[in-house]
Scaffold this active site. Structure first.
Site, PDB file in Angstrom:
ATOM      1  N   HIS A  77       0.831  -1.220   0.000  1.00 37.04           N
ATOM      2  CA  HIS A  77       0.000   0.000   0.000  1.00 37.04           C
ATOM      3  C   HIS A  77       0.861   1.264   0.000  1.00 37.04           C
ATOM      4  CE1 HIS A  77      -3.901  -2.071   0.850  1.00 37.04           C
ATOM      5  NE2 HIS A  77      -3.097  -2.955   1.407  1.00 37.04           N
ATOM      6  N   ASN A 150     -10.316  -2.868   2.495  1.00 35.67           N
ATOM      7  CA  ASN A 150     -10.011  -2.882   1.058  1.00 35.67           C
ATOM      8  C   ASN A 150     -11.286  -2.645   0.266  1.00 35.67           C
ATOM      9  OD1 ASN A 150      -7.255  -3.386   1.191  1.00 35.67           O
ATOM     10  ND2 ASN A 150      -7.444  -5.593   0.933  1.00 35.67           N
ATOM     11  N   TYR A 364       0.734  -4.238  12.025  1.00 37.93           N
ATOM     12  CA  TYR A 364       0.582  -2.805  11.769  1.00 37.93           C
ATOM     13  C   TYR A 364       1.357  -1.962  12.773  1.00 37.93           C
ATOM     14  CZ  TYR A 364      -2.723  -3.978   8.154  1.00 37.93           C
ATOM     15  OH  TYR A 364      -3.267  -4.481   7.018  1.00 37.93           O
TER      16      TYR A 364
HETATM   17 FE1  HDE Z   1      -2.525  -4.850   5.358  1.00 36.43          FE
HETATM   18  N1  HDE Z   1      -0.723  -4.069   5.842  1.00 36.43           N
HETATM   19  N2  HDE Z   1      -1.878  -6.685   5.897  1.00 36.43           N
HETATM   20  N3  HDE Z   1      -4.284  -5.722   4.712  1.00 36.43           N
HETATM   21  N4  HDE Z   1      -3.186  -3.082   4.760  1.00 36.43           N
HETATM   22  C1  HDE Z   1      -0.374  -2.776   5.716  1.00 36.43           C
HETATM   23  O1  HDE Z   1       0.705  -1.474   7.341  1.00 36.43           O
HETATM   24  C2  HDE Z   1      -0.787  -6.922   6.638  1.00 36.43           C
HETATM   25  C3  HDE Z   1      -4.614  -7.028   4.803  1.00 36.43           C
HETATM   26  C4  HDE Z   1      -4.445  -2.766   4.350  1.00 36.43           C
HETATM   27  O2  HDE Z   1      -3.244   3.460   3.977  1.00 36.43           O
HETATM   28  C5  HDE Z   1       0.940  -2.453   6.366  1.00 36.43           C
HETATM   29  O3  HDE Z   1       0.961   0.761   7.632  1.00 36.43           O
HETATM   30  C6  HDE Z   1      -0.721  -8.309   6.986  1.00 36.43           C
HETATM   31  C7  HDE Z   1      -6.030  -7.206   4.596  1.00 36.43           C
HETATM   32  C8  HDE Z   1      -4.509  -1.369   4.011  1.00 36.43           C
HETATM   33  O4  HDE Z   1      -1.641   3.295   5.443  1.00 36.43           O
HETATM   34  C9  HDE Z   1       1.328  -3.783   7.013  1.00 36.43           C
HETATM   35  C10 HDE Z   1      -1.811  -8.893   6.398  1.00 36.43           C
HETATM   36  C11 HDE Z   1      -6.521  -5.959   4.380  1.00 36.43           C
HETATM   37  C12 HDE Z   1      -3.245  -0.868   4.257  1.00 36.43           C
HETATM   38  C13 HDE Z   1       0.204  -4.701   6.589  1.00 36.43           C
HETATM   39  C14 HDE Z   1      -2.533  -7.864   5.737  1.00 36.43           C
HETATM   40  C15 HDE Z   1      -5.416  -5.038   4.438  1.00 36.43           C
HETATM   41  C16 HDE Z   1      -2.442  -1.956   4.729  1.00 36.43           C
HETATM   42  C17 HDE Z   1       1.959  -1.826   5.462  1.00 36.43           C
HETATM   43  C18 HDE Z   1      -2.194 -10.351   6.398  1.00 36.43           C
HETATM   44  C19 HDE Z   1      -7.965  -5.562   4.072  1.00 36.43           C
HETATM   45  C20 HDE Z   1      -2.771   0.547   4.016  1.00 36.43           C
HETATM   46  C21 HDE Z   1       2.004  -0.364   5.840  1.00 36.43           C
HETATM   47  C22 HDE Z   1      -2.615 -10.843   7.641  1.00 36.43           C
HETATM   48  C23 HDE Z   1      -8.894  -5.878   5.110  1.00 36.43           C
HETATM   49  C24 HDE Z   1      -3.024   1.441   5.175  1.00 36.43           C
HETATM   50  C25 HDE Z   1       1.173  -0.260   7.008  1.00 36.43           C
HETATM   51  C26 HDE Z   1      -2.596   2.851   4.843  1.00 36.43           C
HETATM   52  C27 HDE Z   1      -1.112  -1.825   5.124  1.00 36.43           C
HETATM   53  C28 HDE Z   1       0.154  -5.977   6.978  1.00 36.43           C
HETATM   54  C29 HDE Z   1      -3.709  -8.126   4.996  1.00 36.43           C
HETATM   55  C30 HDE Z   1      -5.594  -3.631   4.228  1.00 36.43           C
HETATM   56  C31 HDE Z   1       2.691  -4.317   6.665  1.00 36.43           C
HETATM   57  C32 HDE Z   1       0.349  -8.970   7.808  1.00 36.43           C
HETATM   58  C33 HDE Z   1      -6.807  -8.538   4.666  1.00 36.43           C
HETATM   59  C34 HDE Z   1      -5.726  -0.623   3.490  1.00 36.43           C
HETATM   60  O5  HDE Z   1       1.328  -3.693   8.398  1.00 36.43           O
END
Ligand code: HDE
Length: 701
Positions: A77, A150, A364
């Site tokens: 992202h 999402n 996060y």
């Molecule tokens: Fe994320 N995801 N994600 N994700 N995600 C990040 O956090 C992660 C997942 C989502 O505009 C990171 O600040 C793991 C699902 C958004 O700043 C990180 C898993 C969904 C954003 C991270 C998922 C998301 C992130 C990278 C699997 C939808 C952007 C930068 C378990 C429900 C937020 C950050 C923004 C961002 C980890 C799966 C949505 C690395 C480990 C499912 C919208 O922490």
């Protein structure tokens, strides 16, 4: 000194006094230490031709700070765009939750939203085929609540432990560093084809959902099952939905590819323009509420993030609206530094045991420390709560809110205000006391094993045109995959989703025969019903509001016609741009000047939802052989757009497209009444019959 969202002096609590320049109008430029700078054009030298003196503290500070301007981009992202707004609650939801923001009708809670793509780097184009992040921070009176969602209601994987593998496979391949911002490569499809649980999500990202026309026209989903908890401690399961007020809309793939070249910032510009023109983007928050009984009886596991709950089964209750009404003052300070954490929840909201959500709750917080460099990232204005807060935490890099008294521990016996904050058992956050027990093991629940039924449901819920787009994008992506065995393996999974889809993709790839069907842990449920809510086209709002018309004009254009069309568009709440042979604009037949927004090769039709070619006879002659003008029309036709035209434009259209191509998507505009008719037609957004005709031609071949 004004700097971004607040004065530096104010922010550091120094009273904000500034030096003044000699004319008194502008603040004096200073060093970070507040020393006025006499010359910001030349470094300090020994003699006019150097060498440069090391003692030039202003030069060194300036370069030093510049050298450290970048922070690590988000590992996923990375590319995003944020805006401020508010959430307005419709009715008290006290039966379901004690969350403060839902207690009073009309209550407005400040919000910050960041939209993003997932796979691309920070500078990647907006129209990549990808999931869009839809992360909402709600600054409630009882702390910050982040719904980090999402624009797709399901996810690729069931267990957070596979996330690094998924993202490694999706991002650029490690040896070559490309391709970025696209999944059309071997590693991604290799991984997907070996992870049947990802097939449902693969259907969504190969659909039009993954190439939205605008952030404003897409849905958002919390994805996981969460809990609402009321004041009596009763829990209700919930899934969160954001429904765009203006309906959903996507572009077509060929258009997306061209938009990326014409305007890689298409989505962020769109949001910026909408907010700055006062057309505030809006979504309604919808809740799907269900109890343990439903969860136990549902065909799929509500803790499995690769599954959704059809709206036909659990209807959506709209409980409030989210309005984005303010762009950021500074992109870095706010959009780049905003730190969303799934673990940011408030009293009245709680987690479920979804293993993906549980894993995210670690990730996060951890990732913010890496990106923002300090556990004090919560002090950055965009991340700080807007309600009172008091902790006994202290120190660390960039500590701005250390305790001011002698006491930094608890319990303590210091009197009065000196004693510091205390826990509040009645008002404070309590975890829902769910009964959880079982052996310690690494396992995947049997109830997560059906990987194909909802993938099929998604496919059969689409209109033929949407189905054709899905087949086309699988074909496109797999055509970029070099290893034939990977292509075959993907098709073998599609055979469990839908035979017709698998055949179409196989045909598109030129396969000589079909592979063996992939072994399924659970067979596809043949009785699964279509869900209308899953289609974009079946949920059209029949409006051109918030959309944009591109008007190609030349000297001699009929001024009255242009005025009438502008009026019709204003009435609809739509916007427009003029595209002309030169950026200075054109002289209309009545002598008035029309200023151009784009020179013709800077305003291709892919940037507009519909187009009008309102040219004069002499104008038509002028642009007849101009490639950009021809493409304007040819692309609008190929992308099934509505096209309005003046009588004088017809020979030009015929010359570019051929006489037989002027179908019902072409609307002659001769007078004011016709302009209204044209705008009315545009409410359908695309003239899909044109593409359907093309589909049946393909089928006949
Ligand atoms: Fe994320 N995801 N994600 N994700 N995600 C990040 O956090 C992660 C997942 C989502 O505009 C990171 O600040 C793991 C699902 C958004 O700043 C990180 C898993 C969904 C954003 C991270 C998922 C998301 C992130 C990278 C699997 C939808 C952007 C930068 C378990 C429900 C937020 C950050 C923004 C961002 C980890 C799966 C949505 C690395 C480990 C499912 C919208 O922490």
């Amino acid at each position: 000194m004004k700097n971004g969202s607040g004065s530096v002096g104010e922010r550091l609590g120094t009273g904000g006094e500034t030096h003044q320049t000699s004319n008194g109008n502008l603040p004096a430029l200073t060093t970070q230490q507040g020393v006025p700078v006499s010359d910001d054009q030349n470094s300090l030298k020994v003699g006019a031709r150097g060498p440069t003196a090391l003692e030039d503290f202003h030069f060194r500070e300036k370069i030093f700070h510049f050298d450290h301007e970048r922070i690590p981009e988000r590992v996923v992202h990375a590319r995003g765009f944020g805006a401020h707004g508010y959430f307005e609650n419709y009715q008290p939801l006290t039966d379901f939750t004690r969350a403060d923001l839902f207690q009073r009708a009309g209550e407005k809670t400040p919000a910050f939203v960041r939209f993003s793509t997932v796979a691309g780097n920070k500078g990647s184009p907006d129209l990549a085929r990808d999931v869009r992040g839809f992360a909402v921070k709600l600054y409630t009176k009882e702390g910050n609540w982040d719904i980090v969602g999402n624009n797709i209601p399901v996810f690729f994987i069931q267990d957070a432990i596979k996330f690094p593998d998924l993202i490694h496979a999706a991002k650029q391949e490690p040896d070559r560093g490309f391709p970025q911002a696209q999944t059309a490569h071997d590693n991604f499809w290799d991984f997907i084809s070996l992870m049947p649980e990802s097939v449902h999500m693969a259907m969504w990202i190969m659909s039009d959902r993954a190439i939205p026309r605008s952030f404003r026209f897409m849905e958002g989903f919390g994805v996981h099952t969460f809990r609402l908890v009321n004041a009596k401690g009763k829990s209700t399961f919930v899934k969160f939905h954001w429904k765009p007020k203006l309906g959903m809309q996507s572009v077509v793939w060929n258009e997306a590819v061209k938009i990326n070249g014409a305007d890689p910032d298409f989505h962020r510009r769109d949001m910026w323009q909408a907010i700055h023109s006062g057309k505030f983007p809006e979504w309604e928050l919808g809740l799907q509420l269900f109890d343990e009984k439903f969860a136990d009886e549902f065909q799929f596991d509500v803790l499995d993030a690769t599954k959704l709950i059809p709206e036909e089964l659990i209807p959506i209750h709209k409980v409030g609206r989210l309005v984005l009404d303010r762009c950021v003052d500074n992109f870095f300070a706010e959009t780049e530094q905003v730190a969303f954490c799934t673990n940011n929840i408030v009293p009245g909201i709680d987690f479920s045991n979804d293993p993906l959500l549980q894993g995210r709750n670690f990730s996060y917080l951890d990732t913010q420390l890496k990106r923002l460099g300090s556990p004090n990232f919560t002090n950055i204005p965009v991340n700080a709560p807007k309600c009172p807060f008091a902790t006994l935490q202290q120190d660390g890099h960039m500590a701005l809110v250390n305790p001011k008294t002698r006491v930094n521990y608890e319990p303590n016996s210091w009197p009065g205000a000196e004693a510091g904050p205390r826990e509040t058992p009645d008002k404070g956050f309590h975890s829902y006391p769910a009964q959880d027990e079982g052996p310690k093991l690494r396992a995947r629940s049997e109830s997560f094993a059906d990987h194909y039924s909802q993938a099929r449901q998604f496919y059969i819920s689409q209109t033929p045109i949407e189905q054709s787009h899905i087949a086309a994008s699988f074909t496109f992506e797999l055509s970029k995959v070099e290893r034939p065995d990977i292509r075959l393996r993907v098709v073998s999974h599609l055979m469990n989703v839908d035979e017709e889809l698998a055949n179409n993709v196989a045909m598109g790839l030129g396969l000589k025969g079909m592979p063996q069907r992939a072994q399924a842990a659970k067979p596809t449920a043949s009785a699964i019903k279509a869900s209308k809510a899953l289609s974009i086209l079946l949920n059209s709002h029949q409006t051109f509001e918030g959309r944009k018309l591109g008007m190609l004009v030349t000297d001699g254009v009929d001024g009255d016609l242009v005025a009438a069309l502008k009026k019709a568009l204003d009435k609809e709440g739509a916007s427009y741009e003029f595209i002309a042979p030169t950026i200075t604009g054109v002289k209309a037949s009545d002598g008035s000047m029309i200023e151009a927004n784009q020179k013709i090769d800077g305003g291709p039709s892919v940037l507009y939802d519909a187009v009008a070619v309102l040219i004069s006879k002499q104008g038509a002659d002028l642009i007849a052989n101009e490639p950009a003008a021809r493409d304007f029309v040819a692309d609008a036709y190929a992308h099934s757009k509505f096209l309005g035209y003046s009588e004088e434009a017809q020979p030009f259209l015929t010359k570019v497209l051929g006489a037989d191509k002027l179908d019902n998507g072409f609307i002659a505009i001769g007078n004011a009444k016709d302009t209204a008719k044209f705008v009315q037609e545009c409410r359908k957004l695309r003239f899909w019959e044109r593409a359907n005709g093309h589909l049946s031609n393909v089928a006949a071949r």
